[in-house]
Scaffold this active site. Structure first.
Site, mmCIF file in Angstrom:
data_model
loop_
_atom_site.group_PDB
_atom_site.id
_atom_site.type_symbol
_atom_site.label_atom_id
_atom_site.label_comp_id
_atom_site.label_asym_id
_atom_site.label_seq_id
_atom_site.Cartn_x
_atom_site.Cartn_y
_atom_site.Cartn_z
ATOM 1 N N HIS A 133 0.897 -1.176 0.150
ATOM 2 C CA HIS A 133 -0.043 -0.314 0.167
ATOM 3 C C HIS A 133 0.764 1.566 -0.403
ATOM 4 C CE1 HIS A 133 -3.904 -1.926 -0.007
ATOM 5 N NE2 HIS A 133 -2.862 -2.934 1.128
ATOM 6 N N ASP A 163 -0.200 7.098 -3.500
ATOM 7 C CA ASP A 163 -1.801 6.873 -4.524
ATOM 8 C C ASP A 163 -2.257 8.084 -5.329
ATOM 9 O OD1 ASP A 163 -1.417 4.457 -2.604
ATOM 10 O OD2 ASP A 163 -3.454 4.979 -1.972
#
Length: 350
Positions: A133, A163
């Protein structure tokens, strides 16, 4: 809302994912692209899908549920590929190949398609197939290590660096650059957009300062990482925060006036040896008053002092609410579109 901006007429095929892929699609939709979102049976796993409250899913023209592991689902997906300008997918390397939806298969149906593969580590390299992540991806870029206090582990910077900054926004830029080329050549492109790559690119200033010998690899040791007493946050007595960003001498002088920093120690702004003591003194001064008492003092724009607003306060009032970027409704916090794109003034038909 799709169809009402400079990307009007562009067809985007988005394969359901979390984080950077829907953020990229949201940006394209906000500026007029028409998004078809292919969803998986049962939705996102683990309660990640926020449903109607997910701002990143706004502006989708339609959702098409497909089981991509079935022959019928694959055939339907390839039909959608045939009419798309841009394809967005965020699976780990090899997944689209196993589904029969890899770039070669899609190019056979649409030679001009821009095929964007948005992953954490990219399509090759030793970590390419590893799960992860945002925090894992930026750990590889030097960005995570550079953040936070020197005597504590680096803090996770939400998902902003990997992200969204290094992933979704980089992908939005790349697909439009590739689309411009495809419109000229008639031939599409495959984009390898890695969040780790993007996070490293966002470190261009820090790496440049490091190469020039005026930056350190250590945390809280540089001009912009909280070491400088004039570029950090301070807590008020009522546990609110003031952000100081007075880099240039003119603004530093105004900051000194606003906070009452008369002591001689503050005369040498760039004396790094004295930064810790200067910061400690400022912290004590700011902590002696509540935020309400500081607001008149920090109102001088040249002082570059800002009240640190939480999400609710930012939506209730202030600069971004005045611009329509943030607001409140019965559904909660509303988020506008950025950047603004308007026609040049004085054009025919105005």
């Amino acid at each position: 809302m799709s169809g009402t901006g400079p990307l009007d007429g562009i067809e985007v095929l988005e394969f359901d994912a979390i984080g950077p892929v829907p953020f990229c699609a949201m940006m394209l939709a906000d500026h007029g692209a028409r998004i078809t979102r292919v969803t998986r049976p049962g939705g996102q796993p683990g309660g990640i899908d926020a449903g109607d409250a997910d701002m990143m899913l706004r502006g989708r023209a339609r959702e098409v549920p497909l089981d991509l592991k079935s022959s019928g689902g694959r055939a339907a997906a390839l039909e959608l590929v045939a009419g798309a300008d841009i394809l967005l997918e965020g699976f780990r390397p090899g997944v689209m190949e196993r589904l029969g939806l890899d770039p070669a298969a899609c190019a056979a149906r649409n030679r001009a398609i821009v095929y964007c593969r948005l992953t954490g580590y990219g399509q090759d390299g030793p970590l390419a197939t590893h799960p992860g992540h945002d925090i894992n991806y930026i750990a590889q870029s030097g960005a995570l290590h550079a953040m936070g206090r020197r005597d504590a582990p680096p803090p996770p910077p939400l998902s902003l660096v990997g992200d969204f900054g290094g992933g979704g926004m980089m992908a939005a830029f790349a697909v439009l650059a590739a689309l411009l080329a495809a419109r000229t050549s008639g031939r599409g492109a495959v984009i390898d957009a890695a969040m780790a790559d993007g996070a490293a690119l966002l470190m261009a200033l820090s790496y440049g300062l490091r190469n020039a010998g005026i930056g350190s690899a250590a945390r809280e040791a540089n001009l912009l990482d909280g070491a400088a007493p004039f570029y950090r946050c301070y807590a008020t007595r009522d546990e609110k925060f003031i952000a100081a960003g007075a880099l240039e001498p003119k603004f530093y002088a105004a900051m000194r006036r606003a906070l009452g920093l008369d002591a001689q120690i503050f005369d040498a702004q760039m004396d790094r040896e004295r930064w810790p003591e200067m910061a400690a003194r400022i912290a004590r001064i700011v902590a002696a008053r509540d935020m309400a008492a500081w607001r008149p003092a920090i109102a001088d724009p040249d002082a570059c002092l800002s009240e640190v607003l939480d999400m609710d306060a930012a939506a209730r009032g202030g600069h971004l609410r005045a611009r329509g970027m943030l607001g409140l409704s019965r559904r909660g916090i509303e988020l506008g579109r950025a950047p603004r794109i308007d026609p040049l003034p004085g054009m025919p038909g105005d």
